[in-house]
Design a protein around this motif. Structure first.
Motif, PDB file in Angstrom:
ATOM      1  N   MET A 238       0.694  -1.336   0.106  1.00  0.00           N
ATOM      2  CA  MET A 238      -0.134   0.385  -0.158  1.00  0.00           C
ATOM      3  C   MET A 238       0.969   1.064  -0.038  1.00  0.00           C
ATOM      4  N   GLU A 239       1.939   1.348   0.169  1.00  0.00           N
ATOM      5  CA  GLU A 239       2.897   2.069   0.778  1.00  0.00           C
ATOM      6  C   GLU A 239       3.405   2.960  -0.720  1.00  0.00           C
ATOM      7  N   ILE A 240       3.134   1.787  -1.128  1.00  0.00           N
ATOM      8  CA  ILE A 240       4.050   2.224  -2.783  1.00  0.00           C
ATOM      9  C   ILE A 240       3.057   3.480  -3.749  1.00  0.00           C
ATOM     10  N   SER A 241       1.854   2.361  -2.984  1.00  0.00           N
ATOM     11  CA  SER A 241       1.447   3.535  -4.117  1.00  0.00           C
ATOM     12  C   SER A 241       1.639   5.522  -3.565  1.00  0.00           C
ATOM     13  N   ILE A 242       2.436   5.845  -2.434  1.00  0.00           N
ATOM     14  CA  ILE A 242       2.185   7.036  -2.695  1.00  0.00           C
ATOM     15  C   ILE A 242       3.471   7.511  -3.455  1.00  0.00           C
ATOM     16  N   PHE A 243       3.943   6.563  -3.725  1.00  0.00           N
ATOM     17  CA  PHE A 243       4.861   7.681  -4.719  1.00  0.00           C
ATOM     18  C   PHE A 243       4.464   6.809  -6.561  1.00  0.00           C
ATOM     19  N   ILE A 244       3.599   6.685  -6.624  1.00  0.00           N
ATOM     20  CA  ILE A 244       3.746   6.975  -7.861  1.00  0.00           C
ATOM     21  C   ILE A 244       3.391   7.975  -8.496  1.00  0.00           C
ATOM     22  N   THR A 245       2.702   9.360  -8.006  1.00  0.00           N
ATOM     23  CA  THR A 245       2.752  10.935  -8.329  1.00  0.00           C
ATOM     24  C   THR A 245       3.595  11.141  -8.611  1.00  0.00           C
ATOM     25  N   PRO A 246       4.340  10.991  -7.558  1.00  0.00           N
ATOM     26  CA  PRO A 246       5.406  11.762  -7.699  1.00  0.00           C
ATOM     27  C   PRO A 246       6.667  11.173  -8.655  1.00  0.00           C
ATOM     28  N   LEU A 247       6.338   9.926  -9.232  1.00  0.00           N
ATOM     29  CA  LEU A 247       7.351   8.913 -10.297  1.00  0.00           C
ATOM     30  C   LEU A 247       6.675   9.531 -11.503  1.00  0.00           C
ATOM     31  N   ILE A 248       4.990   9.812 -11.517  1.00  0.00           N
ATOM     32  CA  ILE A 248       4.761   9.962 -13.365  1.00  0.00           C
ATOM     33  C   ILE A 248       5.969  11.241 -13.217  1.00  0.00           C
ATOM     34  N   LEU A 249       5.318  12.333 -12.000  1.00  0.00           N
ATOM     35  CA  LEU A 249       5.744  13.870 -12.536  1.00  0.00           C
ATOM     36  C   LEU A 249       7.410  13.558 -13.130  1.00  0.00           C
TER      37      LEU A 249
ATOM     38  N   LEU B 281       7.363  20.427  -8.475  1.00  0.00           N
ATOM     39  CA  LEU B 281       5.711  19.088  -7.955  1.00  0.00           C
ATOM     40  C   LEU B 281       6.154  18.336  -7.874  1.00  0.00           C
ATOM     41  N   ALA B 282       6.817  17.342  -8.423  1.00  0.00           N
ATOM     42  CA  ALA B 282       7.100  16.398  -7.544  1.00  0.00           C
ATOM     43  C   ALA B 282       7.783  15.920  -6.299  1.00  0.00           C
ATOM     44  N   GLY B 283       9.087  16.583  -6.513  1.00  0.00           N
ATOM     45  CA  GLY B 283       9.334  16.732  -4.646  1.00  0.00           C
ATOM     46  C   GLY B 283       8.826  17.495  -3.736  1.00  0.00           C
ATOM     47  N   ILE B 284       7.541  17.559  -3.763  1.00  0.00           N
ATOM     48  CA  ILE B 284       6.776  18.463  -2.774  1.00  0.00           C
ATOM     49  C   ILE B 284       5.346  17.047  -2.805  1.00  0.00           C
ATOM     50  N   CYS B 285       5.484  16.563  -3.577  1.00  0.00           N
ATOM     51  CA  CYS B 285       4.591  14.824  -2.962  1.00  0.00           C
ATOM     52  C   CYS B 285       5.813  14.310  -2.862  1.00  0.00           C
ATOM     53  N   LEU B 286       6.203  13.888  -3.470  1.00  0.00           N
ATOM     54  CA  LEU B 286       7.874  13.069  -2.239  1.00  0.00           C
ATOM     55  C   LEU B 286       7.576  12.991  -1.191  1.00  0.00           C
ATOM     56  N   PHE B 287       7.616  14.408  -0.449  1.00  0.00           N
ATOM     57  CA  PHE B 287       8.150  15.100   0.151  1.00  0.00           C
ATOM     58  C   PHE B 287       7.025  14.673   1.692  1.00  0.00           C
ATOM     59  N   ILE B 288       5.504  14.917   0.929  1.00  0.00           N
ATOM     60  CA  ILE B 288       4.184  14.427   1.709  1.00  0.00           C
ATOM     61  C   ILE B 288       3.878  12.668   1.843  1.00  0.00           C
ATOM     62  N   GLY B 289       4.443  12.238   0.839  1.00  0.00           N
ATOM     63  CA  GLY B 289       4.748  10.576   1.097  1.00  0.00           C
ATOM     64  C   GLY B 289       5.680  10.157   1.674  1.00  0.00           C
ATOM     65  N   ILE B 290       7.058  10.852   1.407  1.00  0.00           N
ATOM     66  CA  ILE B 290       8.128  10.459   2.954  1.00  0.00           C
ATOM     67  C   ILE B 290       7.608  10.468   4.359  1.00  0.00           C
ATOM     68  N   ALA B 291       6.637  12.345   4.439  1.00  0.00           N
ATOM     69  CA  ALA B 291       6.022  12.129   5.945  1.00  0.00           C
ATOM     70  C   ALA B 291       5.145  11.302   5.974  1.00  0.00           C
ATOM     71  N   LYS B 292       4.974  10.636   5.495  1.00  0.00           N
ATOM     72  CA  LYS B 292       3.751   9.400   5.598  1.00  0.00           C
ATOM     73  C   LYS B 292       3.793   8.351   5.663  1.00  0.00           C
ATOM     74  N   ILE B 293       5.471   7.702   5.656  1.00  0.00           N
ATOM     75  CA  ILE B 293       5.724   6.445   5.412  1.00  0.00           C
ATOM     76  C   ILE B 293       6.762   6.438   6.554  1.00  0.00           C
ATOM     77  N   LEU B 294       7.245   8.235   6.931  1.00  0.00           N
ATOM     78  CA  LEU B 294       8.314   7.940   8.458  1.00  0.00           C
ATOM     79  C   LEU B 294       6.742   8.294   9.757  1.00  0.00           C
ATOM     80  N   LYS B 295       6.090   8.709   9.648  1.00  0.00           N
ATOM     81  CA  LYS B 295       5.322   9.138  10.981  1.00  0.00           C
ATOM     82  C   LYS B 295       5.299  10.214  11.012  1.00  0.00           C
ATOM     83  N   PHE B 296       5.716  11.293  10.325  1.00  0.00           N
ATOM     84  CA  PHE B 296       6.325  12.792  11.140  1.00  0.00           C
ATOM     85  C   PHE B 296       4.954  13.138  12.103  1.00  0.00           C
ATOM     86  N   ALA B 297       5.015  13.895  12.779  1.00  0.00           N
ATOM     87  CA  ALA B 297       4.060  14.487  13.701  1.00  0.00           C
ATOM     88  C   ALA B 297       3.378  15.484  12.864  1.00  0.00           C
ATOM     89  N   TYR B 298       2.184  15.790  13.712  1.00  0.00           N
ATOM     90  CA  TYR B 298       1.482  16.949  13.121  1.00  0.00           C
ATOM     91  C   TYR B 298       1.765  16.837  10.859  1.00  0.00           C
TER      92      TYR B 298
END
Length: 107
Positions: free
Chosen positions: A1-12, A58-75
């Motif tokens: 499921m976590e791999i789907s987070i990286f589809i949008t940044p990869l396409i961009l 734009l891919a970098g912004i999406c990638l940062f959000i995906g990494i934040a989700k995987i690493l379970k950042f606070a806030y």
């Protein structure tokens, strides 16, 4: 499921590479529907470079959000909100920048 987070940044990023290096200028809206005479007025290389860099950003912004989700950042919810606002702002500002000042017209 976590791999789907990286589809949008990869396409961009893939689109960014293909446009950045001038192989897919037909994907740039407005430019692709212009007549051959109208296209000759524009610096295609500079336009493709700018749009490619925009897609990388734009891919970098999406990638940062995906990494934040995987690493379970606070806030995380705040990161998503800020990332989404940043995504929209970068897009709007870039479109305004591209369409004002004849920046990509040939001299």
């Amino acid at each position: 499921m976590e791999i789907s987070i990286f589809i949008t940044p990869l396409i961009l990023a893939i689109l960014g590479v293909t446009i950045r290096f001038g192989k897919a200028s037909f994907l740039i809206s407005g430019y692709n529907t212009s007549s051959k005479y109208e296209k000759e007025k524009y610096d295609e290389k500079a336009l493709c470079k700018f749009v490619g860099n925009l897609l990388f950003t734009l891919a970098g912004i999406c990638l940062f959000i995906g990494i934040a989700k995987i690493l379970k950042f606070a806030y995380f919810s705040y990161i998503v909100i800020i990332g989404s606002i940043l995504f929209v702002l970068v897009t709007i500002i870039s479109v305004i920048y591209m369409n004002t000042g004849n920046r990509f017209k040939k001299q």
